[in-house]
Design a protein around this motif. Structure first.
Motif: not given
Length: 321
Positions: A228-238
């Motif tokens: 049920r976990s979630i991850e989020r990718f930030d292209p600026v921070a890579n």
């Protein structure tokens, strides 16, 4: 105006939502359970906050790739309960009908990922019944033709596929032996896949969508259990960072960004295929219950698309009969 007010009151009372969604609809297409209970086409109408059954699927199959293109919803590949398929169909929401005028993909496969980028459909990865695949195919709707593009660096089935800033991102999945952490990015101008920052958790059969300029990888399964976990990718921070988890575990979850929310629809919780929907509110940074679909759709997919008003009226009449 009065209808908008009534809608706001109903949504706030039932789900404690504090704003009225814009009029974008979602269609959940296909799926096939082990008991041969076939799922059809369901549409979510944000004005009524209800899922309604529009009709049946044209061909029964699971493990399909689903994506919108030019007002239609394309259903690619899949497994009919016996063999993997090459066939591709498109569903026209405005006429509530299926069309078989789309060229088949080059190889039969299931557990593929499909996305639209710059007017083309891309079908990535999958499983042909023997091996996990690294292949990439691109569909040109003007030529009605699929052509092979550069393959991924890893074989992947049950992967996530997202579009961000003109690139395709192939996320996680399984190589046939274990779930993957790895992520790679495809440049259509260079026709090349390059490695990206890996996930924090290995995931296969995850939900994946781009929302507010970031990519979300939701649920799935690691090498032990459903997630049920979630991850989020930030292209600026890579980099990938953890996000508030869902309330329920969901493998094979459908994820779509629509109406200002990120919606996690259906999936498998480790015991049963569920019909519940959860919505992620970025302002509150929390997941909330968001109703239920009419049926479960194991192996199906969701696409957000604008439906004509008479389609909603037709589905309402059918439901009232």
């Amino acid at each position: 105006m009065q209808e908008s007010i009534r809608c706001e009151k109903r949504m706030t009372h039932n789900h404690r939502l504090d704003r009225v969604p814009s009029a974008n609809d979602m269609c959940w297409v296909g799926g096939l359970s082990h008991g041969s209970n076939v799922s059809g086409v369901e549409c979510y109408n944000p004005l009524d906050h209800e899922w309604k059954v529009l009709g049946s699927v044209s061909r029964h199959r699971s493990g399909v790739g689903v994506a919108p293109l030019n007002g239609s919803i394309y259903v690619v590949g899949g497994h009919d309960g016996v063999v993997c398929r090459r066939s591709v169909e498109r569903y026209e929401p405005e006429t509530n009908s299926w069309k078989r005028d789309v060229a088949p993909i080059n190889e039969a496969k299931r557990d593929v990922a499909v996305a639209e980028l710059e007017g083309y459909l891309y079908c990535v990865g999958g499983y042909d019944g023997l091996l996990c695949l690294s292949t990439t195919e691109r569909y040109d709707p003007l030529l009605n033709r699929w052509c092979r593009m550069a393959p991924m660096n890893r074989r992947r089935r049950g992967l996530g596929l997202a579009v961000l800033d003109g690139y395709l991102y192939a996320i996680g999945g399984s190589d046939g032996c274990s779930p993957l952490y790895s992520v790679e990015r495809y440049s259509p101008t260079e026709d090349r896949w390059t490695p990206c920052s890996p996930l924090r958790t290995c995931r296969e059969n995850l939900g994946c969508a781009t929302f507010q300029g970031k990519i979300y990888a939701v649920g799935g399964r690691d090498d032990i259990t459903e997630l049920r976990s979630i991850e989020r990718f930030d292209p600026v921070a890579n980099e990938w960072s953890a996000v508030t988890p869902m309330k329920s575990k969901r493998s094979k979850v459908s994820l779509v960004a629509a109406n200002g929310y990120l919606l996690a629809i259906g999936g498998y919780d480790g015991t049963v295929h569920v019909t519940t929907v959860e919505a992620f509110d970025p302002e509150m940074n929390k997941w909330r219950p968001f109703g239920n679909t009419q049926t479960c759709h194991p192996g199906g997919g969701v696409a957000a698309i604008k439906l004509a008003p008479y389609v909603r009226e037709t589905s309402q009449l059918a439901r009232n009969r």
